[in-house]
Design a protein around this motif. Structure first.
Motif, PDB file in Angstrom:
ATOM      1  N   PRO A 163       0.799  -1.225   0.000  1.00  0.00           N
ATOM      2  CA  PRO A 163       0.000   0.000   0.000  1.00  0.00           C
ATOM      3  C   PRO A 163       0.830   1.273   0.000  1.00  0.00           C
ATOM      4  CG  PRO A 163       0.067  -0.918   2.202  1.00  0.00           C
ATOM      5  CD  PRO A 163       0.780  -1.906   1.308  1.00  0.00           C
ATOM      6  N   GLN A 164       2.151   1.158   0.170  1.00  0.00           N
ATOM      7  CA  GLN A 164       3.015   2.338   0.140  1.00  0.00           C
ATOM      8  C   GLN A 164       4.323   2.007  -0.559  1.00  0.00           C
ATOM      9  OE1 GLN A 164       2.896   0.958   3.611  1.00  0.00           O
ATOM     10  NE2 GLN A 164       1.821   2.500   4.800  1.00  0.00           N
ATOM     11  N   PRO A 165       4.813   2.909  -1.405  1.00  0.00           N
ATOM     12  CA  PRO A 165       6.130   2.707  -1.998  1.00  0.00           C
ATOM     13  C   PRO A 165       7.229   2.600  -0.950  1.00  0.00           C
ATOM     14  CG  PRO A 165       4.924   4.386  -3.210  1.00  0.00           C
ATOM     15  CD  PRO A 165       4.129   4.086  -1.969  1.00  0.00           C
ATOM     16  N   GLY A 166       7.086   3.318   0.162  1.00  0.00           N
ATOM     17  CA  GLY A 166       8.098   3.260   1.208  1.00  0.00           C
ATOM     18  C   GLY A 166       8.238   1.868   1.791  1.00  0.00           C
ATOM     19  N   LEU A 167       7.124   1.178   1.961  1.00  0.00           N
ATOM     20  CA  LEU A 167       7.148  -0.183   2.490  1.00  0.00           C
ATOM     21  C   LEU A 167       7.780  -1.136   1.489  1.00  0.00           C
ATOM     22  CD1 LEU A 167       6.254  -1.878   4.946  1.00  0.00           C
ATOM     23  CD2 LEU A 167       4.063  -2.229   3.787  1.00  0.00           C
ATOM     24  N   PRO A 218       5.972  20.462  -8.634  1.00  0.00           N
ATOM     25  CA  PRO A 218       6.345  19.055  -8.480  1.00  0.00           C
ATOM     26  C   PRO A 218       7.828  18.823  -8.206  1.00  0.00           C
ATOM     27  CG  PRO A 218       5.802  19.554 -10.769  1.00  0.00           C
ATOM     28  CD  PRO A 218       5.386  20.741  -9.967  1.00  0.00           C
ATOM     29  N   ASP A 219       8.715  19.659  -8.754  1.00  0.00           N
ATOM     30  CA  ASP A 219      10.148  19.446  -8.511  1.00  0.00           C
ATOM     31  C   ASP A 219      10.492  19.676  -7.049  1.00  0.00           C
ATOM     32  OD1 ASP A 219      10.498  18.835 -11.164  1.00  0.00           O
ATOM     33  OD2 ASP A 219      11.213  20.837 -11.728  1.00  0.00           O
ATOM     34  N   VAL A 220       9.970  20.738  -6.477  1.00  0.00           N
ATOM     35  CA  VAL A 220      10.199  20.999  -5.049  1.00  0.00           C
ATOM     36  C   VAL A 220       9.542  19.910  -4.209  1.00  0.00           C
ATOM     37  CG1 VAL A 220       9.717  22.588  -3.139  1.00  0.00           C
ATOM     38  CG2 VAL A 220      10.490  23.479  -5.354  1.00  0.00           C
ATOM     39  N   TYR A 221       8.371  19.461  -4.628  1.00  0.00           N
ATOM     40  CA  TYR A 221       7.685  18.372  -3.926  1.00  0.00           C
ATOM     41  C   TYR A 221       8.591  17.152  -3.847  1.00  0.00           C
ATOM     42  CZ  TYR A 221       3.856  15.054  -2.842  1.00  0.00           C
ATOM     43  OH  TYR A 221       3.050  14.102  -2.264  1.00  0.00           O
ATOM     44  N   ASP A 222       9.215  16.797  -4.972  1.00  0.00           N
ATOM     45  CA  ASP A 222      10.117  15.637  -4.990  1.00  0.00           C
ATOM     46  C   ASP A 222      11.301  15.842  -4.059  1.00  0.00           C
ATOM     47  OD1 ASP A 222       8.446  14.523  -6.901  1.00  0.00           O
ATOM     48  OD2 ASP A 222       9.707  15.114  -8.605  1.00  0.00           O
ATOM     49  N   GLN A 223      11.880  17.025  -4.072  1.00  0.00           N
ATOM     50  CA  GLN A 223      13.017  17.317  -3.194  1.00  0.00           C
ATOM     51  C   GLN A 223      12.622  17.218  -1.718  1.00  0.00           C
ATOM     52  OE1 GLN A 223      14.280  21.218  -4.449  1.00  0.00           O
ATOM     53  NE2 GLN A 223      14.660  20.532  -6.555  1.00  0.00           N
ATOM     54  N   TRP A 224      11.416  17.670  -1.425  1.00  0.00           N
ATOM     55  CA  TRP A 224      10.908  17.619  -0.053  1.00  0.00           C
ATOM     56  C   TRP A 224      10.711  16.182   0.408  1.00  0.00           C
ATOM     57  CZ3 TRP A 224       5.228  17.442   1.267  1.00  0.00           C
ATOM     58  CH2 TRP A 224       4.978  17.690   2.620  1.00  0.00           C
ATOM     59  N   VAL A 225      10.101  15.379  -0.444  1.00  0.00           N
ATOM     60  CA  VAL A 225       9.873  13.972  -0.109  1.00  0.00           C
ATOM     61  C   VAL A 225      11.194  13.253   0.144  1.00  0.00           C
ATOM     62  CG1 VAL A 225       9.071  11.760  -1.037  1.00  0.00           C
ATOM     63  CG2 VAL A 225       7.650  13.803  -1.303  1.00  0.00           C
ATOM     64  N   ASP A 226      12.199  13.534  -0.701  1.00  0.00           N
ATOM     65  CA  ASP A 226      13.498  12.860  -0.600  1.00  0.00           C
ATOM     66  C   ASP A 226      14.425  13.505   0.416  1.00  0.00           C
ATOM     67  OD1 ASP A 226      12.669  11.122  -2.581  1.00  0.00           O
ATOM     68  OD2 ASP A 226      13.586  12.288  -4.206  1.00  0.00           O
ATOM     69  N   ILE A 270      15.736  18.944   0.443  1.00  0.00           N
ATOM     70  CA  ILE A 270      15.577  20.235   1.095  1.00  0.00           C
ATOM     71  C   ILE A 270      14.989  19.958   2.479  1.00  0.00           C
ATOM     72  CG2 ILE A 270      15.254  21.518  -1.052  1.00  0.00           C
ATOM     73  CD1 ILE A 270      12.225  21.538  -0.499  1.00  0.00           C
ATOM     74  N   PRO A 271      15.183  20.853   3.433  1.00  0.00           N
ATOM     75  CA  PRO A 271      14.642  20.605   4.774  1.00  0.00           C
ATOM     76  C   PRO A 271      13.116  20.519   4.767  1.00  0.00           C
ATOM     77  CG  PRO A 271      16.237  22.403   4.801  1.00  0.00           C
ATOM     78  CD  PRO A 271      15.946  22.105   3.358  1.00  0.00           C
ATOM     79  N   PHE A 272      12.594  19.779   5.699  1.00  0.00           N
ATOM     80  CA  PHE A 272      11.145  19.659   5.813  1.00  0.00           C
ATOM     81  C   PHE A 272      10.513  21.028   6.035  1.00  0.00           C
ATOM     82  CE2 PHE A 272       7.011  18.348   7.280  1.00  0.00           C
ATOM     83  CZ  PHE A 272       6.807  17.116   6.692  1.00  0.00           C
ATOM     84  N   ALA A 324       3.042  12.043  -0.196  1.00  0.00           N
ATOM     85  CA  ALA A 324       4.382  12.236   0.380  1.00  0.00           C
ATOM     86  C   ALA A 324       4.594  11.431   1.651  1.00  0.00           C
ATOM     87  CB  ALA A 324       4.620  13.723   0.653  1.00  0.00           C
ATOM     88  N   SER A 325       3.604  11.439   2.529  1.00  0.00           N
ATOM     89  CA  SER A 325       3.813  10.787   3.820  1.00  0.00           C
ATOM     90  C   SER A 325       4.022   9.293   3.672  1.00  0.00           C
ATOM     91  CB  SER A 325       2.634  11.066   4.761  1.00  0.00           C
ATOM     92  OG  SER A 325       1.426  10.527   4.261  1.00  0.00           O
TER      93      SER A 325
END
Length: 459
Positions: A119-123, A243-251, A254-256, A418-419
């Motif tokens: 159910p999650q890519p992280g898992l 979307p580019d900043v979104y990706d950086q945030w997820v990874d 950039i700081p949360f 993201a979460s």
């Protein structure tokens, strides 16, 4: 938080009909349980012709684990019944609400299933880090590459290898409303963010009172309290920063608490923390923290609020008999971006991955990557798939048809929740907690995000 959290807390207008007819024929009793690829001849051979590409297997079993249980599990198993009959493969499905913990126990104990629906890519990535998964075969990749966008496939791709295939999905960028109430008041569906905020102010002028507000919202969800607020922020990041900043945030590149993320949370706060705008039928803005997320949306039906931001899966929370559609009791529109030309989508979904490369395992994975399976499952009802070969006419509701149309829009930019991609201690921990505190007025935007940043695990 993704649609499958609720378990924790295109090219086929004519093809859909042909598939349905083929599936109906192939399910006939004359198949006698399969195992020979339709060896009975005549009509049976014709009905199973669409399954020949997957091979024939003499009574082999493929095991699958997932979070899918109860009625949805029955529907899942119905979706592949004809594949089983025609190929001879039995798919043994084990769905459980304890999937996240049980899958690690199974795998580490040497008892891994053949396939798992994550159910999650992280898992999925955690399982890959343990060396337990195998990449999709060439045949699976040929099927998947033809039917999924690069955005959707990217979340199952690890270090250049495709491990997960997105078999089901949802769109979270929706605002629910009452079509009849909008019509009675002469309100139009907003096409841009500014349009939506202008509408919000108009509703305050026309109807604002202690009991009636433009918006309603809630984030209480038991042990997962806070996730609807993380969704709201994620949609704002896509619109505010892109979307580019979104990706950086997820990874965490950039700081949360990067200023761009603070600005996005302030945009969410312009609605959620404004006492003139929320919380219709419930209370002041602080009531959001203690209101069950789905109960908040029900205020639309009571004419206590006019808009409620929630994913496509909110439909499942509506009372039986609710008329959902553009002329019904309740419907949804796309949560607009700054420009009508932009259409960022916050999405969620399930990713199928394999623990071995056995021929039967890969045959199942290939089939579930196909429009044939996706149309079968969508036609049964209740879900959608990001497979581009799905005919929206097969969707079981107007909202699910709208979801499919958004998924299949070439101009849409999709980003996964993201979460669900962040470390679990953040995505299902401090992020939820701090958004709850923020909603309750205990911390401001910058402090909430700084607290999450300070909780990010060392790499």
């Amino acid at each position: 938080m993704i649609s499958t959290t609720m378990r924790r807390s295109g090219v086929a207008a004519a093809g859909g009909v042909a598939i349905a007819l083929a599936l109906t024929a192939c399910a006939g009793d004359d198949l006698g349980g399969g195992g020979s690829g339709g060896g009975g001849g005549g009509d049976t051979d014709a009905a199973c012709a669409d399954y020949e590409q997957y091979g024939t297997f003499d009574g082999e079993t493929v095991t699958m684990s997932s979070t899918i249980s109860d009625q949805e599990a029955d529907q899942l198993e119905e979706s592949w019944a004809d594949f089983e009959d025609c190929t001879g493969i039995t798919i043994e499905h084990n769905g459980t609400n304890e999937f996240e913990s049980q899958i690690f126990v199974q795998v580490e104990g040497g008892n891994a299933p053949d396939l798992a629906d994550f159910p999650q890519p992280g898992l999925l990535e955690r399982m890959h880090e343990g060396g337990y998964l195998v990449p999709a075969s060439d045949a699976v990749m040929e099927e998947a590459s033809a039917n999924y966008t690069e955005d959707w496939l990217s979340y199952g791709n690890i270090d250049g290898e495709q491990y997960g295939i997105p078999i089901m999905g949802s769109v979270k960028s929706f605002v629910w409303y009452s079509p009849s109430t909008f019509e009675e008041n002469g309100y139009e569906i907003p096409e841009t963010w500014d349009d939506m905020m202008t509408l919000t102010d108009q509703i305050v002028t026309d109807h604002g009172s202690d009991a009636v507000k433009p918006w309603c919202f809630g984030i209480e969800s038991g042990g997962a309290t806070g996730w609807p607020a993380t969704d709201f922020l994620e949609d704002m990041v896509l619109r505010e920063a892109g979307p580019d900043v979104y990706d950086q945030w997820v990874d965490h590149e950039i700081p949360f608490d990067d200023p761009q993320i603070v600005s996005a949370l302030e945009r969410a706060g312009s609605i959620l923390q404004n006492p003139d705008y929320v919380n219709g039928g419930i209370g002041d803005p602080r009531s959001i923290a203690t209101t069950a997320w789905s109960d908040a949306g029900l205020q639309i039906l009571e004419d206590n609020c006019f808009m409620f931001r929630a994913a496509s899966f909110f439909e499942a929370q509506l009372p039986e008999g609710t008329d959902v559609g553009p002329d019904g009791d309740i419907y949804a529109f796309y949560l607009p971006a700054d420009s009508a030309d932009e259409q960022p989508l916050l999405v969620a979904g399930d990713y199928l991955a394999a623990f071995n490369d056995n021929d039967a395992t890969m045959a199942v994975m290939q089939y579930m990557s196909s429009p044939q399976w996706a149309n079968s499952r969508v036609s049964i009802g209740g879900v959608v798939s990001p497979n581009q070969g799905v005919d929206p006419a097969n969707a079981s509701s107007d909202v699910l048809r709208l979801t499919l149309e958004l998924m299949q829009d070439d101009s849409a930019v999709a980003r996964f929740d993201a979460s669900d991609m962040m470390p679990s201690s953040v995505g299902a921990g401090s992020f939820w907690t701090e958004m709850t505190k923020w909603t309750d007025g205990q911390v401001d935007s910058e402090q909430a995000l700084t607290n999450v940043e300070n909780s990010w695990p060392d790499s």
